[in-house]
Design a protein around this motif. Sequence first.
Motif, PDB file in Angstrom:
ATOM      1  N   LEU A 119       0.826  -1.210   0.000  1.00 23.45           N
ATOM      2  CA  LEU A 119       0.000   0.000   0.000  1.00 23.45           C
ATOM      3  C   LEU A 119       0.858   1.258   0.000  1.00 23.45           C
ATOM      4  O   LEU A 119       0.552   2.227  -0.706  1.00 23.45           O
ATOM      5  CB  LEU A 119      -0.943  -0.002   1.207  1.00 23.45           C
ATOM      6  N   VAL A 120       1.945   1.257   0.775  1.00 23.98           N
ATOM      7  CA  VAL A 120       2.827   2.431   0.796  1.00 23.98           C
ATOM      8  C   VAL A 120       3.569   2.559  -0.529  1.00 23.98           C
ATOM      9  O   VAL A 120       3.745   3.663  -1.055  1.00 23.98           O
ATOM     10  CB  VAL A 120       3.804   2.343   1.984  1.00 23.98           C
ATOM     11  N   THR A 121       4.005   1.432  -1.103  1.00 28.99           N
ATOM     12  CA  THR A 121       4.655   1.458  -2.403  1.00 28.99           C
ATOM     13  C   THR A 121       3.724   2.014  -3.473  1.00 28.99           C
ATOM     14  O   THR A 121       4.144   2.764  -4.359  1.00 28.99           O
ATOM     15  CB  THR A 121       5.115   0.042  -2.796  1.00 28.99           C
ATOM     16  N   LEU A 122       2.451   1.675  -3.386  1.00 27.91           N
ATOM     17  CA  LEU A 122       1.488   2.080  -4.409  1.00 27.91           C
ATOM     18  C   LEU A 122       0.910   3.472  -4.156  1.00 27.91           C
ATOM     19  O   LEU A 122       0.699   4.243  -5.094  1.00 27.91           O
ATOM     20  CB  LEU A 122       0.348   1.059  -4.469  1.00 27.91           C
ATOM     21  N   LEU A 123       0.641   3.794  -2.886  1.00 26.04           N
ATOM     22  CA  LEU A 123      -0.157   4.985  -2.568  1.00 26.04           C
ATOM     23  C   LEU A 123       0.559   5.995  -1.683  1.00 26.04           C
ATOM     24  O   LEU A 123       0.019   7.053  -1.403  1.00 26.04           O
ATOM     25  CB  LEU A 123      -1.466   4.564  -1.889  1.00 26.04           C
ATOM     26  N   GLY A 124       1.763   5.676  -1.240  1.00 26.59           N
ATOM     27  CA  GLY A 124       2.517   6.610  -0.426  1.00 26.59           C
ATOM     28  C   GLY A 124       2.347   6.375   1.063  1.00 26.59           C
ATOM     29  O   GLY A 124       1.563   5.530   1.506  1.00 26.59           O
TER      30      GLY A 124
END
Length: 362
Positions: free
Chosen positions: A186-191
């Motif tokens: 999720l952090v890789t995709l959405l920050g």
Amino acid sequence: MSTMRIGMIGCGVISQQYLASFEQLPDVQLVAVADLDPARAEAAAAGREGVRVLSVDELIADDEVDTVLNLTIPAAHAGIDLRAIAAGKNVYSEKPFAVTTAEGQEVLAAAQEAGVVVGSAPDTVLGTGTQTARAALEDGTIGAPIAAVATMVTPGHERWHPQPDFYYVPGGGPLLDMGPYYIHALVTLLGPVSEVMGASSRLRTERTIGSGPRQGETIPVTTDTHVTGVLVHESGVLSTLVMSFDAVATTIHPIEIHGTAGTLAVPDPNRFDGDVEVRRLGGDGWETLPVAAGYAEAGRGIGLQDMAVRGSGLRASGELGQHVLEVMNAVLESSTGGARVEVTSSVARPAMVALEGAGVTA
């Protein structure tokens, strides 16, 4: 870095997946192994030319080891990392990065002072599954992202793991065990995440081991086994997280990202590959996107290869692992206190991986 010489501490179940990858990693060389059970270390080294069996103390002190791969149980992650850093070694830790947020911060501070590099699993997000989804988001395939849902349900790891005790104590549970795969994605995709809300439950106080020499033995459960959270990303996107060792199955995609122009289905973040699908606004059903990014045919340990080539610019970084650890602990804190909890750390999204083989870094 030149060829990175690895000393692996911890030769349990997960080590088999790393051992299967080393020969495919051109800039990584396994030189030593250690385990509290010498027989497991001997088995890990068997048939591997040049791999020595050492005690934990010997491995950390060994001049031939420049990076310690820490595959111990979660409760030992920070302690082993700190000892390795004090000996001047780089470290790469299995997930979670540590058990408490304070422990993780101590590891990063020690590494900065010592001038060594720290990495953190999971590196599954570097494979073609998550990276193709990242490319689709960058291309505007679903418009502006609005929300995401990440779901992992299983009846529990005690059914198959011969030594499952650590899954059911603080530092384990579905969130700290499986949550890193989903939240790293999720952090890789959405920050990065700025604040969270959480709720959790524990329906059973004990579990029965289902396989191995301890089959039939009952172990206590001292951590919550079903956790739900809402993650507020700095971008404003809201991610809903469901992590369970109590439920049986689900029919929804592991991660779904909803945008103004469509919905993106992201494959299991515990795997490196898998189909990325999109349902476009006004379209007719789901369509599979072509593989567009990521390390192809990767396995566990590709994060070490990325680390060997990129050094302190590695994608599976300790800073990312620490941010995810703080997010998870904030969810657990919120589930106890009933209020929103601020996430004080932030992290830049790792650079996207161009579509390359395991030995090439873009």
